[in-house]
Design a protein around this motif. Structure first.
Motif, mmCIF file in Angstrom:
data_model
loop_
_atom_site.group_PDB
_atom_site.id
_atom_site.type_symbol
_atom_site.label_atom_id
_atom_site.label_comp_id
_atom_site.label_asym_id
_atom_site.label_seq_id
_atom_site.Cartn_x
_atom_site.Cartn_y
_atom_site.Cartn_z
ATOM 1 N N ALA A 186 -1.456 3.744 5.302
ATOM 2 C CA ALA A 186 -2.751 3.973 4.645
ATOM 3 C C ALA A 186 -3.543 5.062 5.365
ATOM 4 O O ALA A 186 -4.786 5.039 5.366
ATOM 5 C CB ALA A 186 -3.542 2.672 4.605
ATOM 6 N N ARG A 187 -2.869 6.044 5.963
ATOM 7 C CA ARG A 187 -3.538 7.088 6.737
ATOM 8 C C ARG A 187 -4.587 7.834 5.915
ATOM 9 O O ARG A 187 -5.625 8.242 6.442
ATOM 10 C CB ARG A 187 -2.504 8.084 7.266
ATOM 11 C CG ARG A 187 -1.640 7.558 8.385
ATOM 12 C CD ARG A 187 -0.624 8.603 8.833
ATOM 13 N NE ARG A 187 -1.273 9.793 9.364
ATOM 14 C CZ ARG A 187 -1.726 9.927 10.600
ATOM 15 N NH1 ARG A 187 -1.585 8.919 11.448
ATOM 16 N NH2 ARG A 187 -2.285 11.042 11.002
ATOM 17 N N ALA A 188 -4.323 8.027 4.656
ATOM 18 C CA ALA A 188 -5.269 8.776 3.830
ATOM 19 C C ALA A 188 -6.633 8.100 3.757
ATOM 20 O O ALA A 188 -7.652 8.770 3.525
ATOM 21 C CB ALA A 188 -4.703 8.943 2.418
ATOM 22 N N ASP A 189 -6.680 6.798 3.997
ATOM 23 C CA ASP A 189 -7.942 6.068 3.904
ATOM 24 C C ASP A 189 -8.744 6.131 5.201
ATOM 25 O O ASP A 189 -9.980 6.152 5.150
ATOM 26 C CB ASP A 189 -7.676 4.602 3.554
ATOM 27 C CG ASP A 189 -7.034 4.457 2.176
ATOM 28 O OD1 ASP A 189 -7.557 5.053 1.230
ATOM 29 O OD2 ASP A 189 -6.003 3.763 2.076
ATOM 30 N N TRP A 190 -8.098 6.122 6.355
ATOM 31 C CA TRP A 190 -8.849 6.033 7.601
ATOM 32 C C TRP A 190 -8.833 7.289 8.455
ATOM 33 O O TRP A 190 -9.722 7.479 9.303
ATOM 34 C CB TRP A 190 -8.353 4.848 8.434
ATOM 35 C CG TRP A 190 -6.901 4.879 8.839
ATOM 36 C CD1 TRP A 190 -5.867 4.260 8.220
ATOM 37 C CD2 TRP A 190 -6.333 5.566 9.964
ATOM 38 N NE1 TRP A 190 -4.684 4.503 8.877
ATOM 39 C CE2 TRP A 190 -4.940 5.302 9.964
ATOM 40 C CE3 TRP A 190 -6.849 6.357 10.977
ATOM 41 C CZ2 TRP A 190 -4.072 5.814 10.918
ATOM 42 C CZ3 TRP A 190 -5.998 6.875 11.943
ATOM 43 C CH2 TRP A 190 -4.623 6.603 11.907
ATOM 44 N N ALA B 3 -4.251 5.565 -4.191
ATOM 45 C CA ALA B 3 -5.383 5.268 -3.317
ATOM 46 C C ALA B 3 -6.420 4.395 -4.009
ATOM 47 O O ALA B 3 -7.008 3.500 -3.414
ATOM 48 C CB ALA B 3 -6.027 6.565 -2.846
ATOM 49 N N GLY B 4 -6.660 4.637 -5.281
ATOM 50 C CA GLY B 4 -7.663 3.863 -5.995
ATOM 51 C C GLY B 4 -7.259 2.428 -6.249
ATOM 52 O O GLY B 4 -8.100 1.589 -6.551
ATOM 53 N N LEU C 24 0.788 -1.225 0.000
ATOM 54 C CA LEU C 24 0.000 0.000 0.000
ATOM 55 C C LEU C 24 0.821 1.276 0.000
ATOM 56 O O LEU C 24 0.363 2.301 -0.492
ATOM 57 C CB LEU C 24 -0.944 0.016 1.210
ATOM 58 C CG LEU C 24 -1.951 -1.125 1.313
ATOM 59 C CD1 LEU C 24 -2.847 -0.913 2.512
ATOM 60 C CD2 LEU C 24 -2.790 -1.220 0.048
ATOM 61 N N ARG D 289 -5.807 0.414 -4.075
ATOM 62 C CA ARG D 289 -5.670 -0.348 -2.842
ATOM 63 C C ARG D 289 -6.775 -1.390 -2.717
ATOM 64 O O ARG D 289 -7.910 -1.165 -3.150
ATOM 65 C CB ARG D 289 -5.690 0.612 -1.656
ATOM 66 C CG ARG D 289 -4.460 1.509 -1.668
ATOM 67 C CD ARG D 289 -4.461 2.541 -0.582
ATOM 68 N NE ARG D 289 -3.273 3.380 -0.703
ATOM 69 C CZ ARG D 289 -3.005 4.409 0.080
ATOM 70 N NH1 ARG D 289 -3.840 4.741 1.035
ATOM 71 N NH2 ARG D 289 -1.906 5.111 -0.092
ATOM 72 N N ILE E 17 -9.754 -2.087 2.884
ATOM 73 C CA ILE E 17 -10.433 -0.840 3.240
ATOM 74 C C ILE E 17 -11.671 -1.135 4.088
ATOM 75 O O ILE E 17 -11.924 -0.491 5.112
ATOM 76 C CB ILE E 17 -10.827 -0.054 1.968
ATOM 77 C CG1 ILE E 17 -9.600 0.244 1.111
ATOM 78 C CG2 ILE E 17 -11.554 1.232 2.344
ATOM 79 C CD1 ILE E 17 -8.563 1.086 1.796
ATOM 80 N N ILE F 94 -9.856 -3.331 -1.891
ATOM 81 C CA ILE F 94 -11.119 -2.917 -1.279
ATOM 82 C C ILE F 94 -11.410 -3.742 -0.027
ATOM 83 O O ILE F 94 -12.028 -3.258 0.935
ATOM 84 C CB ILE F 94 -12.272 -3.029 -2.306
ATOM 85 C CG1 ILE F 94 -13.548 -2.409 -1.738
ATOM 86 C CG2 ILE F 94 -12.490 -4.477 -2.704
ATOM 87 C CD1 ILE F 94 -13.462 -0.935 -1.474
#
Length: 568
Positions: free
Chosen positions: A291-295, A222-223, A217, A225, A230, A227
């Protein structure tokens, strides 16, 4: 696929605090079996006649676990034990200090409470309290998702029973049932998140999942990663958010806190939050940091909702236990700031805040436990009105702890919030600093409202005052009714079924009717077992004051070093 599991003597040494607690819990149950019981024969409705021996055994177990923790601080190797499943790093040991302190104070508040409510099953009570402590320690020490779930279920199963321990009180039964049902759903969601994490990464070990995240990751868009991962992170956030009472998963908190026995509420309000938050910080600050941008946006939104919502809902509460429950929700929001900041700074702010919060929050609930009656009354604003005139020491202590929760210097609450808000500013989230400060100012209102009622208002006069003031013809009858009511109350207290509180006399006639009996009742309560609770309140007060004045600089440095080892 092959799996090799090896155990060495060093592994047992790394979990020495948990082993000591488990052994002492078994010894406690054996002691409960041999203690003389009330009455001529043992039944399932009888218990030990002595209410002091079992809490002393429980305190010895907690002292042994604390000593083992200090030894591991000094000479431990900080390696993970049992095939990378349990940590013994400084972050874990710092968490042990928090949880063991909360458990010890909960035990100290329990003996007079159990005696006053005539709860005879002491062995089960203290054994469940210690087993819940072991579960919290395992969850805080977990370096594998399997251990996280094991610790979560161990603490939850014990707390389900403890919340409903007052079997004759409907509110207590409702408390245990609500906690059981909602916690079961949250545990299932968390377990599903663990399963999806394993499906996406092929590992339940924190190290294995972290390696997958770093290699897959960290350098992908981001797209692109997975699913599945996520979704797993979303489910894990929901499970942890429930355990720390974050909005919108806080609905169980006020009802459970109000209905559960006050010492149990005090213990779980800190212990459960500490275990879940440290596991939360370890998972998202260590494993999923790439993966901070996701959570982070999700946790940021939950933190803001929890800070604002907890303080707003506390504004309209008239029951102190419910007020402290919503206050606990708001403090969970403050602690989520540390999750958003992440890494060493965020984790150290969480550890320091939790240690401070342990003493000031358990102190407030400890005072409530001394005021709570058998029918779960005694903690409403009307019951606390004029408390300064009846029980000035308890009123002063409750005011002290409420001011600490509000964040007034020089108590620990100010130091904890200061460092947490500093972490938000340095960590690049000044908006959380502003929201936290404004919400803290809002929170001062409901704390000060309770304090004003205790010190600036008079207690409501009982019904006998109206009758005796009506005229000379009604005075004998009202006096007789008051005397009968007082005798009944005295009999109830001597049987350990309720608490009677003296009311500050507002007239000469009222003083003549009520004074002698109420003085005798209060003297009957202020003997023996109350010493346990007073020791607990003294320790909580000293801890609250010391960590706001002389210890914060040293403890912050220790928390920073502990966070560095926790996030490796």
């Amino acid at each position: 696929m092959t799996f090799t599991f090896t155990v060495t003597p060093a592994d047992w040494g790394r979990i020495a605090p948990e082993l000591i607690l488990v052994v002492m819990t078994l010894i406690l149950m054996l002691v409960d079996l041999v203690l003389p019981h009330e009455g001529e024969k043992r039944t399932k409705h009888s218990g030990p006649a002595n209410f002091a021996i079992l809490p002393v055994v429980a305190l010895l177990g907690l002292a042994g676990a604390l000593a083992a923790t200090i030894v591991l601080f000094v000479s431990g190797d900080q390696h993970r034990a049992f095939n990378e499943m349990v940590g013994s790093d400084w972050g874990t040991l710092f968490a042990y200090l928090i949880i063991l302190s909360a458990s010890a104070l909960g035990v100290l508040f329990s003996p007079p409470y159990l005696k006053r409510l005539n709860l005879v099953h002491q062995g089960e009570y203290y054994a469940l309290l210690l087993f819940a402590t072991v579960g919290m320690m395992l969850m805080a020490a977990a370096t594998s998702f399997i251990t996280v779930f094991l610790g979560l279920e161990m603490l939850s199963l014990a707390l389900y029973i403890l919340c409903s321990f007052v079997a004759r009180r409907k509110a207590s039964q409702e408390s245990g049932m609500k906690y059981f049902l909602l916690s079961s759903f949250a545990s299932a969601i968390l377990l599903y998140g663990v399963a999806l994490t394993y499906g996406a990464t092929g590992s339940t070990s924190f190290i294995g999942v972290a390696n997958f995240v770093n290699t897959t990751l960290a350098h992908s868009a981001a797209g692109a990663r997975p699913i599945l991962l996520i979704i797993a992170m979303g489910l894990l956030i929901v499970g942890f958010a429930f355990k720390i009472s974050a909005v919108p998963f806080q609905a169980w908190t006020p009802d459970v806190y109000q209905g559960a026995p006050a010492p149990v509420t005090a213990f779980m309000s800190v212990g459960t939050k500490a275990a879940a938050l440290i596991a939360f910080a370890r998972v998202f600050g260590f494993i999923f940091d790439p993966a901070r941008a996701d959570w982070v946006p999700v946790v940021w939104a939950i933190a803001v909702l929890t800070i604002v919502g907890g303080n707003l809902m506390a504004l309209v509460q008239s029951n102190v236990k419910r007020l402290l429950a919503y206050s606990s929700v708001a403090h969970a929001g403050y602690l989520l700031i540390g999750i958003v900041v992440g890494k060493t700074l965020g984790a150290s702010a969480i550890l320091f805040y939790l240690l401070c919060y342990t003493f000031l929050n358990l102190g407030a609930f400890g005072v409530v436990s001394m005021l709570e009656h058998v029918d779960n009354s005694g903690s409403n604003a009307s019951d606390l009105r004029g408390l300064w005139y009846r029980r000035p020491l308890l009123a002063g202590l409750l005011a002290f702890f409420l001011l600490a929760l509000a964040g007034f210097p020089p108590m620990a609450g100010f130091a904890a919030k200061y460092y947490l808000f500093y972490a938000a500013l340095v960590g690049g989230h000044p908006e959380l600093l502003i929201i936290g400060v404004l919400a803290s100012v809002l929170g001062m209102y409901y704390y000060l409202r309770i304090i004003a009622g205790m010190f600036m208002e008079q207690a409501a006069a009982p019904a006998v005052a109206t009758a005796s003031a009506g005229g000379s013809g009604s005075a004998p009858a009202s006096s007789a009714r008051g005397s009968a009511r007082t005798k009944a109350s005295a009999r109830t207290v001597s049987g350990g079924l309720a608490t009677a509180v003296a009311v500050k006399p507002v007239s000469g006639k009222l003083a003549k009717v009520n004074e002698p009996a109420t003085v005798e009742i209060e003297e009957s309560q202020a003997t023996g077992l109350n010493a346990f609770a007073w020791v607990g309140l003294a320790l909580a007060a000293l801890g609250t004051l010391a960590m706001g004045t002389v210890l914060p600089f040293w403890l912050v440095n220790l928390a920073q070093m502990a966070a560095q080892t926790m996030l490796k």
